[in-house]
Design a protein around this motif. Structure first.
Motif, PDB file in Angstrom:
ATOM      1  N   GLN A   1      -1.369 -17.413  -9.649  1.00  0.00           N
ATOM      2  CA  GLN A   1      -2.260 -16.510  -8.912  1.00  0.00           C
ATOM      3  C   GLN A   1      -1.698 -15.093  -8.881  1.00  0.00           C
ATOM      4  O   GLN A   1      -2.444 -14.118  -8.805  1.00  0.00           O
ATOM      5  N   TYR A   2      -0.373 -14.998  -8.934  1.00  0.00           N
ATOM      6  CA  TYR A   2       0.282 -13.686  -8.914  1.00  0.00           C
ATOM      7  C   TYR A   2       0.691 -13.231 -10.317  1.00  0.00           C
ATOM      8  O   TYR A   2       1.454 -12.280 -10.462  1.00  0.00           O
TER       9      TYR A   2
ATOM     10  N   ALA B   1       0.828  -9.661   3.170  1.00  0.00           N
ATOM     11  CA  ALA B   1       0.174  -8.741   2.228  1.00  0.00           C
ATOM     12  C   ALA B   1      -0.848  -9.504   1.396  1.00  0.00           C
ATOM     13  O   ALA B   1      -0.637  -9.753   0.201  1.00  0.00           O
ATOM     14  N   PRO B   2      -1.955  -9.918   1.997  1.00  0.00           N
ATOM     15  CA  PRO B   2      -2.928 -10.761   1.285  1.00  0.00           C
ATOM     16  C   PRO B   2      -3.527 -10.111   0.046  1.00  0.00           C
ATOM     17  O   PRO B   2      -3.964 -10.806  -0.868  1.00  0.00           O
TER      18      PRO B   2
ATOM     19  N   ASP C   1      -4.384 -10.121  -5.404  1.00  0.00           N
ATOM     20  CA  ASP C   1      -5.408  -9.497  -6.246  1.00  0.00           C
ATOM     21  C   ASP C   1      -4.786  -8.538  -7.255  1.00  0.00           C
ATOM     22  O   ASP C   1      -5.326  -8.328  -8.347  1.00  0.00           O
ATOM     23  N   LEU C   2      -3.643  -7.975  -6.883  1.00  0.00           N
ATOM     24  CA  LEU C   2      -2.954  -7.045  -7.779  1.00  0.00           C
ATOM     25  C   LEU C   2      -2.018  -7.766  -8.740  1.00  0.00           C
ATOM     26  O   LEU C   2      -1.478  -7.150  -9.661  1.00  0.00           O
TER      27      LEU C   2
ATOM     28  N   LEU D   1      -4.199 -20.994   4.179  1.00  0.00           N
ATOM     29  CA  LEU D   1      -3.833 -21.443   2.841  1.00  0.00           C
ATOM     30  C   LEU D   1      -4.551 -20.586   1.797  1.00  0.00           C
ATOM     31  O   LEU D   1      -5.656 -20.099   2.034  1.00  0.00           O
ATOM     32  N   PRO D   2      -3.939 -20.405   0.636  1.00  0.00           N
ATOM     33  CA  PRO D   2      -4.567 -19.581  -0.406  1.00  0.00           C
ATOM     34  C   PRO D   2      -5.929 -20.131  -0.814  1.00  0.00           C
ATOM     35  O   PRO D   2      -6.122 -21.350  -0.907  1.00  0.00           O
ATOM     36  N   ALA D   3      -6.863 -19.244  -1.058  1.00  0.00           N
ATOM     37  CA  ALA D   3      -8.198 -19.657  -1.483  1.00  0.00           C
ATOM     38  C   ALA D   3      -8.124 -20.329  -2.846  1.00  0.00           C
ATOM     39  O   ALA D   3      -7.390 -19.890  -3.732  1.00  0.00           O
TER      40      ALA D   3
END
Length: 429
Positions: free
Chosen positions: A177-178, A206-207, A211-212, A241-243
């Motif tokens: 995801q990152y 830092a949600p 996205d970055l 929890l992460p989407a």
């Protein structure tokens, strides 16, 4: 009147009940049960008698030599155990079902089934550390060990490795995801649990980072936390929890939530020195996985210099005394060793032997110590840019270690020496 059939099993009796112990392998029990109840006939027995020697020779050849009697005897034990493992696992210990399985399938297929079970087990991760993946050439010796282990051992190890595999799967998913490459996790020897905790921490602090596609390095993470401290952001009571997290990975991620929730208040508390929490060898930092980025650290150093007011002088360099004493050994363990020597009033060293460490502890307990001497040395001789960090490091050590070093109850100095081995540079005599 006829009673309903209750399948006999090999499962444990009710706790506290008396029971005769049958030490025979499960295969023996299933075979005897099948013969006694007419499930396994003479033809099937003859087939087993024919297949068994073939299987013994194959197993003996695989693990050593089929020409040595001890190897053949051990192969017999392995084969019986492999069949027992397979029957126990596929029937749940039901003797009737196991006998039917022996009747309807070849003996060698049951042995192969047990072998395949163990091969799948061995192929599973033994550790949740990405840098400790197994090697293919380790399969044979491991199979040799596990082919003689009990079904209970197999089930316990399967549960343990399944937990490891799930944690690794969750860590991989979070890293993706990152846009963090798995090669970086392997190169750094990252623990899956540490990756999961860091992902949860970033989700809370830092949600938008996900996205970055930015997995935090130490410098970047420090900036995030510093900014939140200035805003006096309170620690959340729960974690989101992460989407998109797959359902089969939720358990592995949820298992780390409690640790992250307990760490968040300390992380956001402005009264707790952040550098102390994030020092590379600290216990807090060890629970998380932050990327090492030397260029970012150098860049941050230059920015700190640029931020100086025009009237301010640049940080002072290290004194000659510091350079001569440290001799390039400026890691935390070496520096704490030096500071401890100063506080104890013994010759300045960055490395202690076990004997010297014991003498130092005895001196401290007899004459006391003066932590201020080390603080003065830092203020007078350490590089200006690092003085605050070194003072924080030393102050934290003094707070944590003083009780142990001065304890009257630790007669054999076991606790004190264990502390020095962990925090300082101590080597065997």
């Amino acid at each position: 009147m006829t009673l309903p059939h209750t399948p006999p099993t090999d499962s444990p009796a009710t706790p506290g009940a008396l029971q005769l112990h049958d030490a025979r392998p499960f295969f023996d029990k299933a075979l005897a049960y099948g013969v006694a109840h007419g499930i396994i006939g003479a033809d099937r027995l003859a087939a087993i008698h024919t297949d068994a020697p073939k299987g013994m020779v194959q197993i003996a050849r695989y693990f050593g030599s089929e020409f040595l009697r001890p190897e053949l005897e051990k192969a017999r034990d392995r084969m019986v155990n492999l069949v027992s493992l397979y029957l126990l696992d596929t029937t749940g210990g039901d003797l009737h079902e196991a006998a039917v399985s022996l009747r309807d399938n070849s003996f060698l297929s049951r042995s192969k089934g047990g072998s395949d079970m163990l091969k799948r087990l061995i192929a599973m991760p033994e550790s949740s550390n990405f840098g400790m993946a197994g090697f293919a050439d380790a399969e044979t010796p491991l199979l040799a060990v596990w082919s003689l282990r009990s079904h209970a051992d197999y089930r316990a190890e399967l549960a343990r490795r399944t937990q490891m595999a799930t944690a690794i799967g969750a860590a991989r998913w979070l890293a993706q995801q990152y846009e963090l490459d798995e090669d970086e996790l392997e190169a750094a020897g990252a623990d899956a649990e540490a990756v999961i905790r860091t992902g949860l921490l970033m989700q809370a602090l830092a949600p938008r980072a996900v996205d970055l596609g930015e997995w935090p390095n130490a410098v970047g993470f420090e900036k995030i936390v510093t900014a939140l401290r200035k805003k006096k952001v309170a620690a959340p009571a729960t974690l989101r929890l992460p989407a998109g997290l797959p359902a089969d990975l939720r358990g592995a991620v949820e298992a780390q939530c409690a640790t992250v929730l307990s760490d968040l208040p300390k992380l956001l508390d402005a009264a707790t020195p952040l550098r102390n929490l994030l020092r590379p060898t600290g216990t807090f930092r060890a629970r998380y996985f932050l990327l090492d980025d030397p260029l970012a650290e150098v860049d941050e150093y230059h920015r700190s210099l640029d931020a100086l007011d025009a009237d301010e002088e640049p940080p002072q360099p290290a004194s000659k005394t510091w350079t001569k004493t440290v001799q390039g050994n400026d890691d935390e363990h070496s520096l704490l060793t030096l500071f401890l020597c100063l506080a104890a009033g013994v010759p300045k060293k960055t490395l202690l032997t076990e004997k010297t460490a014991a003498s130092l502890v005895r001196k401290v307990r007899k004459s006391g110590w003066q932590p201020a001497l080390a603080a003065d040395f830092i203020g007078s001789h350490a590089p200006g840019v690092h003085r605050q960090d070194y003072n924080t490091l030393w102050t934290s050590f003094v707070q944590d270690a003083e009780k142990t070093l001065l304890s009257d109850m630790d007669y054999q100095m076991h606790d004190a020496l264990a502390l020095l081995r962990r925090e300082c540079n101590v080597v065997g005599d």
